[in-house]
Design a protein around this motif. Structure first.
Motif, PDB file in Angstrom:
ATOM      1  N   ALA A  75       0.895  -1.138  -0.138  1.00  0.00           N
ATOM      2  CA  ALA A  75      -0.096  -0.040  -0.109  1.00  0.00           C
ATOM      3  C   ALA A  75       0.928   1.209   0.143  1.00  0.00           C
ATOM      4  N   ARG A 105      -7.670  -8.008   7.978  1.00  0.00           N
ATOM      5  CA  ARG A 105      -7.461  -7.321   6.271  1.00  0.00           C
ATOM      6  C   ARG A 105      -7.590  -5.930   6.386  1.00  0.00           C
ATOM      7  N   GLY A 106      -6.623  -5.288   5.694  1.00  0.00           N
ATOM      8  CA  GLY A 106      -6.577  -4.037   5.439  1.00  0.00           C
ATOM      9  C   GLY A 106      -5.885  -3.192   6.314  1.00  0.00           C
TER      10      GLY A 106
END
Length: 254
Positions: A75, A105-106
Motif C-alpha cells: 500500500a 485485513r486492510g
C-alpha cells in the motif's frame, strides 16, 4: 525673447506613459513571486506528504499462524512519523514469521505484529527446561525446532515427551541454558517434575515430526523411542528396552 521657429520644445513624458512603462516590470515580479510560492509549496508537500510503499494485510491472519506472501499487499500512504509500518522492502523478512496477534485485513503491518519465536497454541503450556551442556544436542536449537525430552531415572524404564522450542535463553557461565518448550497442558506438570530431578536429555526430533506428537513414523501420542547404544541396555533396564542414545551419557550425572 521668442523661441526660434521650427525647433521643438522639450517636455517631460506624462504620468500615464511612465505608469505604462513600469507595468511590465511589476507583472514580471508578480509572476516570479507566484512561481516561487508554488515551488515552495511543492517542496513542503514532498517533505511532509510524500507517499511511501508499506506492507498491509491482504486478508485476516489469526494469532499464531505463519504469515505467507499471499497474506501481504503493498500500500502507498503519506509519510507520517506517527506511523511506523513495515516497508515494502521488508516483505521477504515478514514472510515466515508468525502473527503475534490477530491481524485484520486492510490493516498496516507493524513490527510488533510479528514474532519469530513459535507462539503457544491453545491447549499448550510453556515449560522452562534447564539443561547442562552435556544434556543438549551439539546442534544449536532454534525457535520452532521439534525436540524430545527424555527422562532417565536411576531405576525403571526411561520415558520421553515430544515438545516444540519456543524461546532460547542465554548460555550461563557454567554452560547451562534454559530452553522454553511448548507441550500439551496435560503433560506440563510431568515435564516440570522431570526437569526438577535434573535427569533429562534433550534430543532433536526428525524434521517433519508433528508438533507435540511423535516423530514421523511413530504413532501419535506415543512416547518417542530412542535407540540403545551398541545394543546394550543401561543398568536397571530390561534387555531389549529402548534406552537413551550415547549422546545422553551426561544425563546420568545431572
Amino acid at each position: 525673447m521668442e523661441p526660434e521657429q521650427g525647433r521643438a520644445t522639450p517636455h517631460s513624458p506624462g504620468r500615464t506613459l511612465r505608469a505604462r512603462r513600469r507595468r511590465p516590470a511589476v507583472l514580471a515580479m508578480a509572476v516570479a513571486l507566484i512561481a516561487a510560492g508554488g515551488l515552495g509549496g511543492a517542496v513542503l508537500y514532498n517533505s511532509t506528504g510524500q507517499r511511501v510503499a508499506v506492507l498491509a494485510l491482504a486478508r485476516d491472519v489469526p494469532y499464531g499462524q505463519v504469515v505467507t506472501d499471499a497474506d501481504l499487499v503493498v500500500a502507498r500512504i503519506a509519510s507520517d512519523p506517527a506511523l511506523k509500518p513495515l516497508g515494502a522492502v521488508d516483505r521477504k523478512d515478514a514472510v515466515g514469521m508468525r502473527a503475534a496477534t490477530d491481524l485484520r485485513r486492510g490493516a498496516l503491518l507493524l513490527k510488533a505484529d510479528l514474532a519469530q519465536a513459535l507462539t503457544v497454541q491453545p491447549g499448550q503450556l510453556v515449560v522452562g527446561v534447564s539443561a547442562k551442556r552435556t544434556q543438549l544436542p551439539a546442534t544449536r536449537l532454534q525457535p520452532g525446532a521439534q525436540i524430545v525430552v527424555v527422562f532417565t531415572p536411576d531405576t525403571g524404564r526411561p520415558d520421553s515427551l515430544a515438545a516444540v522450542v519456543t524461546t532460547i535463553g542465554r548460555v550461563d557461565t557454567d554452560g547451562s541454558q534454559v530452553v522454553d518448550v511448548a507441550v500439551p497442558a496435560a503433560d506440563a506438570a510431568r515435564l516440570a517434575a522431570w526437569v526438577a530431578s535434573g535427569r533429562i536429555q534433550v534430543v532433536l526430533a526428525p524434521r517433519g515430526a508433528a508438533a507435540g506428537g511423535a516423530p514421523s513414523g511413530g504413532a501419535p501420542g506415543t512416547p518417542a523411542a530412542t535407540p540403545t547404544p551398541s545394543g546394550t541396555a543401561p543398568s536397571g533396564t530390561a534387555p531389549g528396552t529402548a534406552a537413551p542414545s550415547a549422546s545422553q551419557s551426561g544425563a546420568g550425572g545431572a
